[in-house]
Design an enzyme around this catalytic site. Sequence first.
Site, mmCIF file in Angstrom:
data_model
loop_
_atom_site.group_PDB
_atom_site.id
_atom_site.type_symbol
_atom_site.label_atom_id
_atom_site.label_comp_id
_atom_site.label_asym_id
_atom_site.label_seq_id
_atom_site.Cartn_x
_atom_site.Cartn_y
_atom_site.Cartn_z
ATOM 1 C CG LEU A 1 -1.797 -1.165 1.416
ATOM 2 C CD1 LEU A 1 -2.800 -1.021 2.865
ATOM 3 C CD2 LEU A 1 -2.439 -1.331 0.292
ATOM 4 C CB ALA B 1 -2.679 4.926 -2.768
ATOM 5 C CD GLN C 1 -7.080 3.907 -1.608
ATOM 6 O OE1 GLN C 1 -5.733 3.950 -1.396
ATOM 7 N NE2 GLN C 1 -7.950 3.829 -0.722
ATOM 8 C CB THR D 1 -6.006 0.040 5.062
ATOM 9 O OG1 THR D 1 -6.754 -0.325 5.903
ATOM 10 C CG2 THR D 1 -4.827 1.109 5.381
ATOM 11 N N GLY E 1 -3.463 -0.533 17.315
ATOM 12 C CA GLY E 1 -4.444 -1.677 17.541
ATOM 13 C C GLY E 1 -4.009 -2.848 18.213
ATOM 14 C CG ASN F 1 -2.305 -5.022 13.230
ATOM 15 O OD1 ASN F 1 -1.495 -5.488 12.497
ATOM 16 N ND2 ASN F 1 -3.674 -4.553 12.656
ATOM 17 C CG HIS G 1 32.140 28.241 4.761
ATOM 18 N ND1 HIS G 1 31.449 28.761 3.827
ATOM 19 C CD2 HIS G 1 32.554 29.377 5.544
ATOM 20 C CE1 HIS G 1 31.353 30.181 3.852
ATOM 21 N NE2 HIS G 1 31.982 30.516 4.650
#
Length: 394
Positions: free
Chosen positions: A6, A8, A74, A80, A132, A159, A307
């Site tokens: 994924l 996008a 997408q 998701t 999660g 997760n 510099h």
Amino acid sequence: MQTVVLAAGEGTRMRPLTDRRPKPTLPVADRTLVEHVVDGARAAGASRVVVVVGYAADGVRDALDDRDVEFAVQERQRGTADAVRAARECLDDAPFAVLNGDVLYDRDSLAALYEGGPAVGACRVDDPENYGVLETDADGDHVRGVVEKPADPASNLVNAGAYVFPAAARDWLDVGKSDRGEYELTDVLERTCETMDVRAVTVDRWLDVGRPWELLAASEWKLGDLKRRLDGEVHPDADCRGSVVVEAGATVDAGVVIEGPALVRSGASVGPNAYVRGATLVGEEATVGHAVEIKNSILMAGATVGHLSYVGDSVLGRDVNFGAGTTVANLRHDDEPVIVRVKGKPTSTGRRKFGVVCGDTVKTGIDTALNAGVVLGTGARTEPGETVRRDRDR
């Protein structure tokens, strides 16, 4: 294992670094973030890779131009699961893996995930409230569900955002529309848990690269994996210590000291008498000037540090130009973690040392002093001798 990556999203939490490019194309050591994800998937056993693109899609396609991948688009950002739905027609009637294009995993953990599904990557963290949290059986081997960002988490097993779904899950990508009008993979995971056993696969190392200091952490990780190689023009009086890579077409001048892990990319120049240390990336065509010290930082393509300057624990976008004598502070006097504003909200980096974030084409006047945690937006300017204590858009 066929794998969907994924890539996008817009990466709004990474701004201003993503003002002009999609987050998956940000540099992490010797390649882009999404290249690391695709290469990691291949090394772990991915038989084919479908990359879902959306925001600034051409940038992701260009980054993966020499990789054997397919692309799906997408059209709208609707979660998701909706992103995977965009890739549905590319998938065979077989189990499939899903990885986020901005999350790094160690190869062995991905290989263990690919060994058989359904499965979800699981990791123990100190602060599970922002993740999660996975609900498992008594042995912790199988997932029964997931609770998003619980106020009182039942465990610290979270997760890690890597999945292997059964072929039937292609028909479940339309379920569980959220209050925000989005379709999420966690709902697909819940549906999978209702119908079959889902393995919890321990992920030994992973990094969700969502904010600028996490990009710095990703660079630290991947630069640490590089092996010493000096293919560029390195002056005999330069001192390259440890795992230093100087690519062909780069130059390192006399009196320079580079302490690895560090990478000087093609077309970049360092020195003379510069000091580069920590996990530092000097990007393509970037310039580190005379007597400059760079510590644990990312200089993207075309960035110049004039510099007699100091840059520590910072991320500089493309074509940034630091005037002579520019100094970055990277440590608070009270020794507390440095705070950076993300989408307008003060957010702890969790890092005792963190410098500044500069979008593309930032320019500082000579003798500018930048406070720890300052964010300079794309094209921002400072005056000579100015002390900058707060973020600046322009």
